[in-house]
Design a protein around this motif. Structure first.
Motif, mmCIF file in Angstrom:
data_model
loop_
_atom_site.group_PDB
_atom_site.id
_atom_site.type_symbol
_atom_site.label_atom_id
_atom_site.label_comp_id
_atom_site.label_asym_id
_atom_site.label_seq_id
_atom_site.Cartn_x
_atom_site.Cartn_y
_atom_site.Cartn_z
ATOM 1 N N THR A 41 36.629 38.291 40.494
ATOM 2 C CA THR A 41 36.943 37.127 41.306
ATOM 3 C C THR A 41 35.832 36.087 41.214
ATOM 4 O O THR A 41 34.723 36.355 40.736
ATOM 5 C CB THR A 41 37.157 37.518 42.770
ATOM 6 O OG1 THR A 41 35.902 37.924 43.328
ATOM 7 C CG2 THR A 41 38.182 38.647 42.902
ATOM 8 N N LEU A 42 36.146 34.898 41.692
ATOM 9 C CA LEU A 42 35.197 33.790 41.633
ATOM 10 C C LEU A 42 33.881 34.148 42.309
ATOM 11 O O LEU A 42 32.793 33.945 41.741
ATOM 12 C CB LEU A 42 35.811 32.557 42.304
ATOM 13 C CG LEU A 42 34.930 31.315 42.411
ATOM 14 C CD1 LEU A 42 34.542 30.797 41.046
ATOM 15 C CD2 LEU A 42 35.649 30.232 43.216
ATOM 16 N N GLU A 43 33.947 34.707 43.507
ATOM 17 C CA GLU A 43 32.716 34.994 44.252
ATOM 18 C C GLU A 43 31.990 36.218 43.711
ATOM 19 O O GLU A 43 30.760 36.284 43.748
ATOM 20 C CB GLU A 43 33.014 35.149 45.748
ATOM 21 C CG GLU A 43 33.525 33.873 46.397
ATOM 22 C CD GLU A 43 32.594 32.688 46.152
ATOM 23 O OE1 GLU A 43 31.351 32.856 46.154
ATOM 24 O OE2 GLU A 43 33.109 31.565 45.956
ATOM 25 N N GLU A 44 32.724 37.203 43.190
ATOM 26 C CA GLU A 44 32.066 38.341 42.547
ATOM 27 C C GLU A 44 31.283 37.886 41.324
ATOM 28 O O GLU A 44 30.142 38.311 41.098
ATOM 29 C CB GLU A 44 33.112 39.388 42.143
ATOM 30 C CG GLU A 44 33.711 40.142 43.310
ATOM 31 C CD GLU A 44 34.865 41.033 42.914
ATOM 32 O OE1 GLU A 44 35.210 41.942 43.685
ATOM 33 O OE2 GLU A 44 35.448 40.811 41.825
ATOM 34 N N SER A 45 31.892 37.008 40.536
ATOM 35 C CA SER A 45 31.199 36.486 39.348
ATOM 36 C C SER A 45 29.990 35.650 39.743
ATOM 37 O O SER A 45 28.932 35.731 39.111
ATOM 38 C CB SER A 45 32.166 35.638 38.516
ATOM 39 O OG SER A 45 33.235 36.412 38.032
ATOM 40 N N GLN A 248 26.998 44.832 47.451
ATOM 41 C CA GLN A 248 27.094 44.369 48.836
ATOM 42 C C GLN A 248 27.265 42.857 48.884
ATOM 43 O O GLN A 248 28.079 42.330 49.653
ATOM 44 C CB GLN A 248 25.852 44.789 49.625
ATOM 45 C CG GLN A 248 25.917 44.423 51.099
ATOM 46 C CD GLN A 248 24.722 44.937 51.871
ATOM 47 O OE1 GLN A 248 23.719 45.344 51.295
ATOM 48 N NE2 GLN A 248 24.806 44.930 53.189
ATOM 49 N N ALA A 249 26.502 42.137 48.056
ATOM 50 C CA ALA A 249 26.615 40.678 48.020
ATOM 51 C C ALA A 249 28.004 40.252 47.546
ATOM 52 O O ALA A 249 28.502 39.186 47.947
ATOM 53 C CB ALA A 249 25.542 40.099 47.101
ATOM 54 N N GLN A 250 28.624 41.062 46.708
ATOM 55 C CA GLN A 250 29.963 40.758 46.203
ATOM 56 C C GLN A 250 31.055 41.159 47.183
ATOM 57 O O GLN A 250 32.236 40.883 46.937
ATOM 58 C CB GLN A 250 30.191 41.478 44.871
ATOM 59 C CG GLN A 250 29.336 40.943 43.731
ATOM 60 C CD GLN A 250 29.416 41.812 42.489
ATOM 61 O OE1 GLN A 250 29.413 43.041 42.582
ATOM 62 N NE2 GLN A 250 29.488 41.193 41.336
ATOM 63 N N GLN A 271 32.753 57.687 41.096
ATOM 64 C CA GLN A 271 32.626 56.520 41.962
ATOM 65 C C GLN A 271 33.872 55.651 41.870
ATOM 66 O O GLN A 271 34.361 55.352 40.779
ATOM 67 C CB GLN A 271 31.396 55.698 41.555
ATOM 68 C CG GLN A 271 31.125 54.486 42.441
ATOM 69 C CD GLN A 271 29.888 53.712 42.010
ATOM 70 O OE1 GLN A 271 29.485 53.779 40.852
ATOM 71 N NE2 GLN A 271 29.277 52.995 42.941
ATOM 72 N N LEU A 272 34.393 55.274 43.016
ATOM 73 C CA LEU A 272 35.414 54.254 43.147
ATOM 74 C C LEU A 272 34.807 53.069 43.871
ATOM 75 O O LEU A 272 34.042 53.250 44.831
ATOM 76 C CB LEU A 272 36.618 54.770 43.948
ATOM 77 C CG LEU A 272 37.552 55.761 43.258
ATOM 78 C CD1 LEU A 272 38.459 56.434 44.287
ATOM 79 C CD2 LEU A 272 38.406 55.048 42.204
ATOM 80 N N VAL A 273 35.137 51.861 43.420
ATOM 81 C CA VAL A 273 34.617 50.649 44.048
ATOM 82 C C VAL A 273 35.791 49.762 44.425
ATOM 83 O O VAL A 273 36.649 49.462 43.590
ATOM 84 C CB VAL A 273 33.642 49.908 43.116
ATOM 85 C CG1 VAL A 273 33.185 48.597 43.756
ATOM 86 C CG2 VAL A 273 32.438 50.787 42.799
ATOM 87 N N VAL A 274 35.830 49.351 45.690
ATOM 88 C CA VAL A 274 36.905 48.497 46.203
ATOM 89 C C VAL A 274 36.407 47.065 46.279
ATOM 90 O O VAL A 274 35.350 46.792 46.858
ATOM 91 C CB VAL A 274 37.387 48.981 47.580
ATOM 92 C CG1 VAL A 274 38.441 48.024 48.146
ATOM 93 C CG2 VAL A 274 37.965 50.392 47.475
ATOM 94 N N SER A 275 37.183 46.153 45.705
ATOM 95 C CA SER A 275 36.847 44.733 45.761
ATOM 96 C C SER A 275 37.176 44.182 47.132
ATOM 97 O O SER A 275 38.285 44.374 47.647
ATOM 98 C CB SER A 275 37.623 43.960 44.688
ATOM 99 O OG SER A 275 37.506 42.570 44.882
ATOM 100 N N GLY A 276 36.217 43.457 47.715
ATOM 101 C CA GLY A 276 36.478 42.820 48.998
ATOM 102 C C GLY A 276 37.350 41.594 48.867
ATOM 103 O O GLY A 276 37.878 41.090 49.859
ATOM 104 N N ALA A 281 41.050 48.961 44.144
ATOM 105 C CA ALA A 281 39.973 49.900 43.838
ATOM 106 C C ALA A 281 39.865 50.038 42.326
ATOM 107 O O ALA A 281 40.872 49.991 41.606
ATOM 108 C CB ALA A 281 40.245 51.264 44.468
ATOM 109 N N TYR A 282 38.642 50.236 41.868
ATOM 110 C CA TYR A 282 38.366 50.367 40.438
ATOM 111 C C TYR A 282 37.568 51.637 40.212
ATOM 112 O O TYR A 282 36.557 51.874 40.883
ATOM 113 C CB TYR A 282 37.603 49.149 39.922
ATOM 114 C CG TYR A 282 38.408 47.880 40.058
ATOM 115 C CD1 TYR A 282 39.252 47.460 39.041
ATOM 116 C CD2 TYR A 282 38.346 47.127 41.230
ATOM 117 C CE1 TYR A 282 40.016 46.316 39.178
ATOM 118 C CE2 TYR A 282 39.109 45.981 41.382
ATOM 119 C CZ TYR A 282 39.946 45.577 40.347
ATOM 120 O OH TYR A 282 40.703 44.442 40.496
#
Length: 353
Positions: A41-45, A248-250, A271-276, A281-282
């Motif tokens: 996403t824009l903010e993750e990038s 965390q920042a993302q 590990q699974l990571v969920v995008s806010g 989940a990825y």
């Protein structure tokens, strides 16, 4: 007469500059993969590009014609390992293709990589799952091959629609060798067959972080690598904590599970990571250390982690994962869980010396 093309490096702290880079990048990804495009996403990038990383130097570029963005590019340079290699990205929205934009961007970024002393260039391109496994006839692969890149490793992109019924998770856990299975999250399980399963949400607990980082550092070389010219990463707890700070920042949330061996060391992790932002989940790393393989630990930690995700975040709609097409065992496990193939990913490589 067509206006000259201008290529500029993006200032990640300039919101307008970063945003126009991202919109070109995202448009190109969606042109190739439609709704199955996996786009940061824009903010993750933005958060990633603004991070002062000790492990990776990241750059982004835009191609301009008449002041309008017609293409986007990226370059990532490892600072602690794989110092011979560079990861390049070129993305051109569909309406600007076949006009020399991609070729100009690629030549510019390759020159930047050469100036940084890199001799192996790596890139990725995605195409629909129904297309040929070698990407024949797909624009990204055809473009790459014309510029000297070969398909070094083919991956399948898979999607799992949630929730998975808990009875299915329980059945698969019962079929796996009976190491410990936690009944609550994130408490540890009572030991069985010598292994203890531990799970948590958020940063890796201090007692496990050094061995987690060590396993994660070798993930790229322990998984199928095909013809990739790649070295194991450098394990460093401080770098791992910096990556967690970036997550965390993302606005991302990490779900982790480990199997602890009788000697007290981490035998397996996942590990699974969920995008806010997009809510999906990825699946990130899963690895079992050599001396603990053959006990079903990889499957077990993934199942336990999936169960924890569903208990903690029941509204997550789906999980995405990539697996090498040569990894028949993991693909069979994913099929049993209900994963369906939604795309293919080609890991590309070009050596210049």
């Amino acid at each position: 007469m067509r206006a000259a093309l201008q290529i500029l490096r993006v200032d990640p702290f300039d919101a307008a500059d970063h945003d126009r880079w991202w919109h070109a990048y995202a448009a190109a990804k969606h042109a190739d993969m439609g709704e199955d495009a996996l786009v940061w996403t824009l903010e993750e990038s933005r958060a990633e590009m603004q991070q002062h990383s000790a492990t990776t130097e990241r750059r982004t570029y835009v191609a301009l014609r008449d002041g309008a963005v017609v293409g986007a590019g990226s370059l990532a340079l490892g600072l602690k390992d794989n110092l011979h290699a560079a990861a390049l990205g070129v993305t051109v929205p569909a309406e600007h293709r076949q006009r020399g934009v991609g070729s100009a961007l690629l030549a510019y970024i390759e020159a930047e990589a050469r100036d940084a002393g890199r001799r192996t260039f790596r890139a990725e391109t995605a195409w629909p799952a129904a297309a040929p496994a070698d990407g024949s006839g797909q624009p990204g692969i055809d473009f790459a091959r014309r510029h000297g890149y070969a398909l070094a490793l083919g991956d399948l992109q898979n999607r799992l629609t949630l929730p998975v019924p808990d009875r299915m998770i329980a059945e698969l856990l019962h079929e796996a060798p009976h190491e410990a299975e936690p009944t609550t999250v994130p408490e540890s399980a009572s030991p069985a067959a010598g292994y203890d399963i531990r799970s948590w949400v958020g940063p890796v607990p201090e007692e496990f972080v050094a061995e987690w980082a060590a396993l994660d550092a070798v993930l790229d070389t322990e998984a199928p690598t095909g013809d990739l010219d790649i070295e194991a990463g450098v394990a460093d707890v401080a770098d791992h904590r910096a990556d967690e700070a970036l997550q965390q920042a993302q606005g991302r949330t990490s779900f982790g599970t480990v199997a602890v061996a009788p000697d007290g060391r981490v035998a397996a992790y996942t590990q699974l990571v969920v995008s806010g932002d997009d809510g999906n989940a990825y699946q990130w790393g899963t690895l079992v250390r050599h001396e603990d393989r053959g006990h079903g630990l990889g499957l077990r930690v993934k199942l336990v982690n999936l169960r924890m995700l569903q208990q903690h975040s029941p509204h997550v709609p789906r999980i995405y994962t990539y697996n090498a097409e040569s990894n028949a065992h993991m693909l069979a496990v994913n099929t049993r869980l209900g994963f369906v193939a939604t795309g293919r990913l080609g890991e590309l490589q070009k050596r210049i010396g």
